[in-house]
Scaffold this active site. Structure first.
Site, PDB file in Angstrom:
ATOM      1  N   ARG A  98       0.839  -1.198   0.000  1.00  0.00           N
ATOM      2  CA  ARG A  98       0.000   0.000   0.000  1.00  0.00           C
ATOM      3  C   ARG A  98       0.873   1.246   0.000  1.00  0.00           C
ATOM      4  O   ARG A  98       1.931   1.274   0.631  1.00  0.00           O
ATOM      5  CB  ARG A  98      -0.919   0.030   1.243  1.00  0.00           C
ATOM      6  CG  ARG A  98      -1.921  -1.106   1.300  1.00  0.00           C
ATOM      7  CD  ARG A  98      -3.029  -0.891   0.268  1.00  0.00           C
ATOM      8  NE  ARG A  98      -4.003  -1.954   0.292  1.00  0.00           N
ATOM      9  CZ  ARG A  98      -4.138  -2.870  -0.657  1.00  0.00           C
ATOM     10  NH1 ARG A  98      -3.349  -2.859  -1.713  1.00  0.00           N
ATOM     11  NH2 ARG A  98      -5.070  -3.792  -0.580  1.00  0.00           N
ATOM     12  N   HIS A 146       0.267  -0.631 -10.324  1.00  0.00           N
ATOM     13  CA  HIS A 146      -0.565  -1.206  -9.261  1.00  0.00           C
ATOM     14  C   HIS A 146      -1.237  -2.495  -9.744  1.00  0.00           C
ATOM     15  O   HIS A 146      -2.451  -2.663  -9.655  1.00  0.00           O
ATOM     16  CB  HIS A 146      -1.601  -0.202  -8.767  1.00  0.00           C
ATOM     17  CG  HIS A 146      -2.152  -0.574  -7.420  1.00  0.00           C
ATOM     18  ND1 HIS A 146      -2.606   0.351  -6.529  1.00  0.00           N
ATOM     19  CD2 HIS A 146      -2.312  -1.763  -6.798  1.00  0.00           C
ATOM     20  CE1 HIS A 146      -3.036  -0.252  -5.425  1.00  0.00           C
ATOM     21  NE2 HIS A 146      -2.862  -1.537  -5.575  1.00  0.00           N
TER      22      HIS A 146
END
Length: 183
Positions: A98, A146
């Protein structure tokens, strides 16, 4: 520069399901692997470090640090100047967890000071990453979109179906989120 992968210790920050799988996969390529987590783990051939008291010892052994932690109040900004400075000179960072784990300016400073050799980032504090963000132009940062893990439709549907059936049958449901832990 280390050329022999058996001399490159890969340190996995977070030994949950993903961390364990990454540790096992890296062992097939003869990388020494150690891991750190909130609770003790027993993964064959992976030395496990536990809790805040063992974090610096863990970090000091890292040639490549891979962050796979859940984002909680305890792990927010865990990749900061203090922790990243514990890595040996020339270490490399991979954050596939994250964006909230990383203090971005601290990473840039440690790259620019030559303490860290580089970083691969699959996540950022702000996504999508703004056009003018310094990560785009930094020569020691590799950005990925991502997509460190892809969800395949067939296996996902099968997993969800199994979980629903288990719930209806009163059996254990895997992967439940703890409200107390936040993951």
């Amino acid at each position: 520069v280390i050329q022999d992968r058996t001399q490159m210790t890969v340190c996995i920050l977070g030994l949950g399901i993903l961390g364990e799988r990454v540790a096992q996969a890296l062992q097939h390529f003869e990388y020494p692997v150690i891991g750190w987590s909130r609770t003790p783990k027993n993964i064959p051939n992976v030395k496990s470090y536990v809790g805040p008291d063992q974090l610096n010892t863990f970090l000091s052994q890292s040639t490549i640090l891979v962050c796979l932690l859940p984002l909680t109040s305890e792990t927010q900004n865990i990749l900061n100047r203090s922790t990243l400075s514990q890595l040996p000179q020339g270490a490399y960072l991979i954050n596939a967890a994250r964006g909230g784990h990383l203090v971005e300016q601290d990473l840039i400073d440690l790259l620019d000071s030559q303490h860290l050799a580089g970083a691969t980032l699959d996540v950022a504090q702000q996504e999508p990453l703004p056009a003018g963000h310094p990560f785009w132009q930094h020569p020691k940062i590799v950005l990925t979109p991502h997509n460190a893990a892809q969800s395949l439709v067939g296996p996902c549907v099968a997993q969800i179906s199994t979980q629903i059936n288990n719930m209806h049958l009163g059996l254990k449901v895997e992967g439940e989120v703890s409200q107390d832990l936040g993951y």
